[in-house]
Scaffold this motif. Structure first.
Motif, short mmCIF file in Angstrom:
data_model
loop_
_atom_site.label_atom_id
_atom_site.label_comp_id
_atom_site.label_asym_id
_atom_site.label_seq_id
_atom_site.Cartn_x
_atom_site.Cartn_y
_atom_site.Cartn_z
N PRO B 64 -29.49 -9.08 17.00
CA PRO B 64 -28.89 -8.26 16.62
C PRO B 64 -28.58 -8.40 15.21
CG PRO B 64 -28.01 -9.87 18.89
CD PRO B 64 -29.04 -9.98 17.75
N HIS B 65 -27.89 -9.40 14.40
CA HIS B 65 -27.43 -9.17 13.29
C HIS B 65 -28.60 -8.84 12.06
CE1 HIS B 65 -23.01 -10.61 14.17
NE2 HIS B 65 -24.61 -11.21 14.23
N LEU B 66 -29.49 -9.24 12.58
CA LEU B 66 -30.96 -9.40 11.46
C LEU B 66 -31.72 -7.96 11.90
CD1 LEU B 66 -32.49 -12.87 11.76
CD2 LEU B 66 -31.01 -11.65 9.98
N GLU B 67 -31.17 -7.14 12.84
CA GLU B 67 -31.84 -5.16 12.84
C GLU B 67 -30.49 -4.24 12.41
OE1 GLU B 67 -33.52 -5.21 17.23
OE2 GLU B 67 -31.33 -4.74 17.06
N ARG B 68 -29.56 -4.99 12.15
CA ARG B 68 -28.85 -3.55 11.44
C ARG B 68 -29.44 -3.52 9.95
NH1 ARG B 68 -27.39 -4.49 16.73
NH2 ARG B 68 -26.30 -3.15 17.07
N PRO B 69 -29.99 -3.99 9.27
CA PRO B 69 -29.95 -3.60 8.29
C PRO B 69 -31.00 -2.52 8.00
CG PRO B 69 -30.33 -6.12 7.42
CD PRO B 69 -29.91 -5.65 9.12
N VAL B 70 -31.78 -2.33 8.98
CA VAL B 70 -32.14 -0.81 8.86
C VAL B 70 -32.49 -0.28 10.22
CG1 VAL B 70 -33.77 0.45 8.09
CG2 VAL B 70 -33.40 -1.71 7.15
N ILE B 71 -31.12 -0.02 11.05
CA ILE B 71 -31.22 0.31 12.75
C ILE B 71 -32.28 1.64 12.64
CG2 ILE B 71 -28.67 0.04 12.48
CD1 ILE B 71 -28.12 2.62 12.40
N PHE B 72 -32.90 2.10 12.62
CA PHE B 72 -34.24 3.16 12.60
C PHE B 72 -35.43 2.63 12.65
CE2 PHE B 72 -34.22 4.66 8.41
CZ PHE B 72 -33.15 4.77 7.94
N ASP B 73 -35.35 1.33 11.77
CA ASP B 73 -36.77 0.45 11.56
C ASP B 73 -36.69 -1.04 11.74
OD1 ASP B 73 -39.18 -0.55 11.65
OD2 ASP B 73 -38.93 -0.55 9.52
N GLN B 98 -47.92 -9.39 23.55
CA GLN B 98 -48.39 -8.66 21.93
C GLN B 98 -48.33 -7.22 21.61
OE1 GLN B 98 -51.29 -10.99 19.86
NE2 GLN B 98 -49.77 -12.94 20.69
N TYR B 99 -48.99 -6.72 22.27
CA TYR B 99 -49.13 -5.17 22.61
C TYR B 99 -47.94 -4.23 22.83
CZ TYR B 99 -53.99 -4.93 22.64
OH TYR B 99 -55.61 -5.96 22.13
N ILE B 100 -47.31 -5.02 23.29
CA ILE B 100 -46.52 -3.82 23.34
C ILE B 100 -45.19 -4.20 22.26
CG2 ILE B 100 -43.79 -3.66 25.07
CD1 ILE B 100 -44.64 -4.68 27.28
N ARG B 101 -45.59 -5.11 21.07
CA ARG B 101 -44.72 -4.97 20.68
C ARG B 101 -45.23 -4.25 18.61
NH1 ARG B 101 -44.07 -11.66 19.30
NH2 ARG B 101 -42.60 -12.09 20.50
N ILE B 102 -46.46 -4.06 19.30
CA ILE B 102 -47.22 -3.16 18.57
C ILE B 102 -47.04 -1.94 19.22
CG2 ILE B 102 -49.21 -1.74 17.48
CD1 ILE B 102 -50.83 -4.66 18.44
N ILE B 103 -46.42 -1.41 19.78
CA ILE B 103 -45.88 0.25 20.23
C ILE B 103 -44.94 0.10 20.42
CG2 ILE B 103 -45.26 1.72 22.66
CD1 ILE B 103 -48.13 -0.24 23.59
N MET B 104 -44.01 -0.73 20.40
CA MET B 104 -43.04 -0.40 19.83
C MET B 104 -42.04 -0.10 18.28
SD MET B 104 -39.63 -0.48 21.16
CE MET B 104 -38.60 -0.50 21.30
N ALA B 105 -42.85 -1.43 17.52
CA ALA B 105 -42.87 -1.54 16.26
C ALA B 105 -43.53 -0.17 15.31
CB ALA B 105 -44.73 -2.58 15.37
N GLU B 106 -44.34 0.43 16.28
CA GLU B 106 -45.15 1.82 15.54
C GLU B 106 -44.40 3.53 15.75
OE1 GLU B 106 -47.61 2.28 13.89
OE2 GLU B 106 -47.72 -0.26 13.97
N LEU B 107 -43.46 2.78 17.13
CA LEU B 107 -42.50 3.64 17.57
C LEU B 107 -41.60 3.77 16.11
CD1 LEU B 107 -41.95 3.74 21.32
CD2 LEU B 107 -42.93 5.66 20.08
N ASN B 108 -41.28 2.15 15.63
CA ASN B 108 -40.27 2.64 15.33
C ASN B 108 -40.22 2.78 13.74
OD1 ASN B 108 -37.32 0.71 15.02
ND2 ASN B 108 -38.30 0.35 16.73
#
Lengths: 173, 368
Positions: B64-73, B98-108
């Motif tokens: 949770p701490h490491l995703e705070r710097p850019v909350i919309f990414d 792995q594919y769900i991660r791709i979807i989530m990363a591209e959504l972000n």
């Protein structure tokens, strides 16, 4: 494209929007229905301790099943380095599975709704619900005692689905 | 604006740090009339000590701490951390994860680029372009929310996979949104990207040539706008990106217009990548079950991924405890900071917003 044609096209692209559907959510009356599509019982984030995998759902206010909780305080340990919002408190009632009557108490002034406390619970007794309207005028009322967490929150208002439509634009309804 | 000193012809003053448009960051600008003579960026106002914080928290508590710097990414910048921890544990995420991660990363990536586009619109005086991307961003936030459970900070990637499977009916809903949004992007092109006002404000402004881009070390869309075809997703494929086909958008001009168009093209590409990922996604488990505290083996690991702003890099050293011994984060925004004074010098003061936000510099990410 000439200079003026470009301006005209840009203006026209904006003017055309007047005739399209709006997609404004009238919030206090209407609420966005994201998780009801799952046809889940609660619509909140749940975690299966045996399979060690969660169920997609909204990470909102917690629900604590006091008849299952053993007071192991693993949720409080999971929260320690994240938000430090879970305290184990003593409850007056006595429980069979929880000899010391120790239950988690959550301070929503600190909670970040990451849900790692739900992942940590080995007895499937701490989940999250789709309830998010926790705003209050009193800071102290953000501290939720085990009894308050035990009750399922009442979801009020009209929940609308969101339909993006290729022809007329996106709208709710 | 605060006058710091006045000497003869030139005037030195500071822009910021009280949130001049994007984050707490100060530019000490020296102007001669309307021209910028010298610029000193002054970052560090939102430094949180993320690297040091990692050393006293467990591998899961860091998320949770490491995703705070850019909350919309948030998923994009967390991605390399999770990959690096997996390398320490000696595990690999299941194919479905792995594919769900791709979807989530591209959504972000889309959410992040739309935020950038909205602010770029208002920086260039185009209020409609502020309203549209901010509104359409909600569509993708809703999709990400259906997977991750919260609006922006999902804490969704964990070592060993992702925390939950896609919700039922996600694919149909996502494909509907994508086809609606692709039509919407054509309207963006008409009202903003082909608008003569936008072309006048960005074409030939803040030119970063190929050699300078390499010398100054910019990454991501800024590098691709300078004519270098470099994308970590293609160069060092991770998380099944090698099975997905798309072309890296590259532009030769290196000006603000090229940087904008590269990001605009990436919106199309991300939709394309997500469509392919939704087709290719296999059945199966989404997470390797891990009980108790995660303990990395003694050693070090690193991972590099392509976040919305460029190459994100994590280097983790473990001494076998439940906490990492040392975490080094290399962020893309800090790299565009070196190009900022170079690009701003010699330009009009009025072009400063176009150049500054054209780099998609995010102070919180740079300060960590």
């Amino acid at each position: 494209m000439s200079f003026f044609a470009g301006f005209f096209l840009a203006l026209w692209a904006g003017v055309k929007q007047i005739f399209k559907h709006r997609y404004t959510l009238r919030y206090p009356e209407q609420k966005l229905d994201i998780f009801m599509i799952n046809n889940q019982k609660s619509g909140g984030y749940e975690f299966d301790a045996k399979k060690q995998v969660g169920t997609a759902g909204f990470k909102g206010r917690h629900i604590l099943y006091m008849d299952k909780c053993t007071g192991c305080s693993l949720c409080a340990i999971a929260c320690e380095g994240i938000a430090d919002c879970i305290d184990m408190v003593k409850v007056d009632k006595s429980f069979v599975q929880n000899k010391k009557s120790q239950f988690p108490q959550i301070d929503y002034g600190r909670c970040v709704f990451c849900g790692f406390c739900v992942d940590a619970c080995p007895f499937d007794c701490l989940f999250e619900t789709p309830f998010y309207e926790l705003a209050t005028t009193d800071k102290r009322s953000l501290v939720y005692t085990p009894e308050m967490l035990n009750e399922y929150p009442q979801l009020k208002g009209e929940y609308v689905k969101f339909i993006p439509d290729k022809k007329s634009g996106a709208h709710h309804g | 604006m605060e006058v710091v000193d006045q000497e003869g012809r030139t005037l030195t003053f500071s822009i910021g740090p009280q949130h001049p448009g994007s984050g707490h960051f100060r530019l000490i600008v020296k102007v001669d009339g309307d021209f910028i003579v010298d610029v000193k960026p002054d970052p560090g106002y939102v430094h949180r000590g993320a690297e040091k914080m990692c050393e006293e928290r467990t591998y899961i508590q860091n998320i949770p701490h490491l995703e705070r710097p850019v909350i919309f990414d948030s998923s994009g910048i967390l991605f390399p951390y999770v990959l690096a921890v997996e390398e320490l544990l000696g595990v690999q995420a299941p194919p479905r994860a792995q594919y769900i991660r791709i979807i989530m990363a591209e959504l972000n990536r889309i959410i992040s680029h739309l935020y950038w586009l909205a602010i770029y619109g208002i920086f260039l005086g185009h209020s409609t372009m502020f309203m549209w991307p901010m509104g359409d961003r909600e569509l993708f936030i809703d999709l990400a929310e259906a997977i991750g459970g919260t609006r922006v900070t999902f804490s969704y990637f964990v070592p060993g996979g992702v925390r939950n499977d896609l919700p039922p009916g996600f694919k149909e809903r996502a494909l509907k949104t994508f086809s609606y949004y692709e039509k919407r992007l054509e309207e963006y092109d008409k009202i903003f990207f082909s608008n003569p006002m936008f072309l006048k404000r960005t074409q030939g402004i803040g030119v970063l040539k190929r050699e300078d881009a390499i010398r100054l070390g910019v990454t991501g869309p800024n590098l691709r706008a300078s004519g270098i075809s470099s994308d970590t997703r293609k160069d060092e494929p991770y998380s099944s990106y090698e099975t997905i086909k798309w072309d890296i958008p590259v532009r030769k001009e290196g000006d603000c217009y090229a940087r904008s168009m590269v990001r605009f093209q990436e919106l199309f590409d991300s939709l394309n990548i997500m469509r392919q990922a939704l087709d290719l996604i296999p059945e199966g488990s989404v997470k390797i079950p891990m009980r108790g505290q995660i303990k990395g083996k003694v050693g070090e690991s690193f991972a590099r991924t392509e976040a919305a702003r460029g190459t994100m890099f994590y280097h983790i050293i473990s001494d076998g405890a439940t906490h990492p011994y040392r975490v080094k984060i290399s962020v893309p925004s800090f790299r565009s900071l070196s190009a900022m004074p170079f690009l701003l010098k010699g330009n009009h003061l009025a072009d400063m917003p176009a150049i500054y936000w054209g780099l998609d510099y995010w102070p919180v990410e740079a300060d960590k």
